[in-house]
Design an enzyme around this catalytic site. Structure first.
Site, PDB file in Angstrom:
ATOM      1  N   LYS A   1       0.878  -1.322   0.118  1.00 41.14           N
ATOM      2  CA  LYS A   1       0.043  -0.077   0.023  1.00 41.14           C
ATOM      3  C   LYS A   1       0.673   1.235  -0.232  1.00 41.14           C
ATOM      4  CE  LYS A   1      -3.857   2.142   2.559  1.00 41.14           C
ATOM      5  NZ  LYS A   1      -4.860   2.012   3.829  1.00 41.14           N
TER       6      LYS A   1
ATOM      7  N   SER B   1      -9.636   1.531   2.776  1.00 38.03           N
ATOM      8  CA  SER B   1      -9.024   2.300   2.164  1.00 38.03           C
ATOM      9  C   SER B   1      -7.896   1.723   1.413  1.00 38.03           C
ATOM     10  CB  SER B   1      -8.234   3.543   3.033  1.00 38.03           C
ATOM     11  OG  SER B   1      -7.119   2.676   3.806  1.00 38.03           O
TER      12      SER B   1
ATOM     13  N   SER C   1      -9.779  -0.969   7.026  1.00 35.55           N
ATOM     14  CA  SER C   1      -9.156  -0.740   5.549  1.00 35.55           C
ATOM     15  C   SER C   1      -8.568  -1.793   5.119  1.00 35.55           C
ATOM     16  CB  SER C   1      -8.172   0.566   5.970  1.00 35.55           C
ATOM     17  OG  SER C   1      -8.841   1.578   5.571  1.00 35.55           O
TER      18      SER C   1
END
Lengths: 487, 96
Positions: free
Chosen positions: A81, A156, A180
């Site tokens: 990420k 997210s 997330s």
């Protein structure tokens, strides 16, 4: 069952690498080719460095040839990420604020995965500064769900979930502040693990809400998640909230812990707002555990209805403080039109942050401001105590809790424009962060529209070995992991 | 759900050091009003005698030895600076 390399779990690829039936360079080339083929539709990556990845893979092959393999992850491509620092690579948090930032150092998890021989592969899209539930808040582009690219991958960590589901990486890392990792894992049909707060170092993770953030893996199987967790868990003196205790061998514990377990069904998690198809799929998973001899009982987490509000006070308060560092001075976006030093802060932040980030900073600033602190922030911290106590009370009776991960399957890109409606996507995941607990989302079926469904198992603090074993027991009896999106 | 709370958006934006456009002011006022209205339900919880939690687990200060270790070279430390000169970060004039 696909025979494509890019769809295989770490365990199978690692065995092939060890058996000299496959090289790390061949594997990396297969992942790069797959990424080139599907990325125009999935758009999971913010950046990638093919030459660097192939060089890492070649180094892995050289180690194996010399008999100095670093173990099960040596040569396995893992995507990150874009909130986790990798030396010499871009680190953007999917924000204009950091569009040109290049990381001068490695996060602790990066160092650990490098030491385990993993090939660090690409920076993956997310909601800006990890704030959101659909990855639509990225300042750069929207990521498509590999099962239906007109739908969101969740957020997210949407890029991390989508890249894995699409075969653009063999495992990925995400961060989870309110769901997330788990929510996008559920929406993309992969396993997603949020470890206990403090198990994985946050050093080198761009901070959103420091008392809630935790890095964790996305993986094709529970065993793969255990392997990645093994590599990244453990004490780090550079994170003062890092827990100092021995880390068990999660992978070997999977085979040893066979239950039966006592599982709790929190009645508040099966109420209004839950998609009937998801509810039915989770009920089936519960029935499976019962058929395996597990005792299942209803429990109550009476403060569940207050989790969302508590979360949005605490998370935004911490975010308003953490994101104060982005002022246009030492790094990050600097406005070219500022009149003086104070104006430089105002304009740089106005230009660098997107709408959701501004909204959360402003909400956080408000709840911390003079005259409102006690009514909002202090009260939320007290309710947080009660929420945590609910879980600890439930664990007097059961080993783990089983719930849906998300109330709804992947929704259409652009469908949710109201912030409050978007916040409700996290209704089953945020309590876990407030209580600091470990939890995992495991695939458990599909909707009639062929969208993945996941269920969530919530474990006791630092009992990841148990949590993974419970998840593994379900996975052994089902073949969801052999289903792939047709891209 | 709609009886939103009015917040002084200009005051809060100033505290947050973010310049807002007129459209943003109107949008955020309305959206944050709705979110705050939702949050109001926390006032129903009886928190008498409840200790606040800053963290899920008790977190204590961690002391470390004050030992010099390897640090970033100056060029690395400054590689992301928006403006620099002679190993220093350039900023607008601060003192008249």
């Amino acid at each position: 069952m696909s025979t494509e390399l890019f769809h295989q779990p770490i365990t199978a690829l690692s065995a092939a690498l060890e058996g000299k039936r496959l090289t790390a360079v061949e594997l990396m080339q297969a992942v790069i080719a797959r990424t080139k083929a599907v990325e125009p539709r999935v758009r999971a990556f913010n950046s990638s460095d093919e030459a660097d990845a192939l060089a890492q893979a070649a180094a892995s092959d050289a180690r194996r040839a010399a008999g100095t393999s670093l173990g099960v992850l040596d040569g396995i491509p893992i995507g990150f990420k874009d909130v986790i620092a990798v030396t010499g690579q871009p680190l953007t948090a999917s924000s204009k604020m950091l569009a040109n930032f290049v990381s001068p150092y490695d996060a602790t998890v990066t160092q650990k995965l490098k030491r385990a021989g993993a090939v660090i592969w690409g920076r993956l899209n997310c909601d800006e500064f990890a704030m959101g539930s659909s990855t639509e808040n990225s300042a750069f582009h929207t990521t498509g769900n590999p099962w239906d690219v007109t739908r969101v991958p969740g957020g997210s960590s949407g890029g991390s979930a989508a890249a894995l589901a699409a075969g653009e990486a063999i495992a990925t890392l995400g961060s989870d502040t309110g769901g997330s990792i788990r929510q996008p894992a559920a929406l993309c049909g992969v396993v997603g693990l949020k470890p206990t707060y403090g198990l994985v170092s946050r050093f080198g993770l761009i901070a959103y809400a420091s008392s809630l953030d935790q890095i964790g893996p996305f993986a094709r199987t529970v065993e793969d998640a255990a392997i990645v967790l093994q590599a990244i868990a453990g004490h780090d003196e550079r994170d003062s909230t890092s827990f100092n205790a021995a880390v068990p061998d999660y992978r070997s514990e999977l085979g040893k812990r066979r239950g039966p377990w006592k599982l709790g069904i929190p009645k508040e998690y099966f109420a209004e707002g839950l998609s009937p198809e998801i509810g039915a799929a989770v009920e089936k998973a519960i029935a499976y555990y019962q058929a395996q001899g597990c005792e299942v009982k209803e429990v109550s987490l009476p403060h569940t209805q207050y989790c969302l509000d508590t979360y949005y006070i605490i998370a935004t308060a911490e975010a308003s403080s953490n994101l104060a560092r982005f002022d246009g001075i030492r790094y990050g976006h600097r406005s070219a039109k500022a009149k003086d030093i104070v104006d430089l802060y105002f304009q740089s932040r106005a230009e660098g942050f997107g709408a959701e980030v501004k909204r959360r900073i402003i909400l956080g600033t408000y709840v911390l401001s003079s005259g409102y602190y006690d009514a909002y922030y202090l009260r939320a911290q007290k309710v947080r105590t009660l929420i945590r106590q609910d879980f600890l009370n439930a664990y007097q009776e059961v080993d783990a809790l089983i719930t849906p991960t998300s109330p709804i399957p992947a929704f259409k890109i652009g469908e949710k424009s109201d912030p409050l409606a978007m916040y409700l996507c996290d209704i089953y995941t945020i309590g876990v962060n407030l209580a600091g607990l470990p939890a995992i989302s495991v695939p458990c079926g599909f909707t009639s529209g062929h969208l993945p469904i996941g269920f969530q198992l919530i474990g006791q603090p630092f009992q990841e070995a148990n949590l993974l074993a419970v998840a593994h027991a379900y996975e052994q009896g089902h073949d969801w992991k052999t289903k792939y999106p047709s891209l | 759900m709609s009886s939103a709370i009015q917040i002084d958006i200009d005051r809060v934006a100033k505290l947050a050091r973010i310049a807002l456009t007129a459209e943003e002011r109107a949008m955020f006022s309305s959206q944050l009003g709705s979110v705050l209205h939702h949050i109001e339900q926390l006032s129903k919880v009886d928190v008498t005698g409840v200790e606040p939690s800053a963290h899920a687990f008790a977190v204590h200060n961690v002391w470390g030895e004050d030992v010099a270790g390897p640090a970033l070279p100056v060029t690395e430390a400054l590689r992301n600076a928006p403006a620099q000169r002679e190993h220093m970060i350039v900023v607008p004039k601060v003192v008249e």
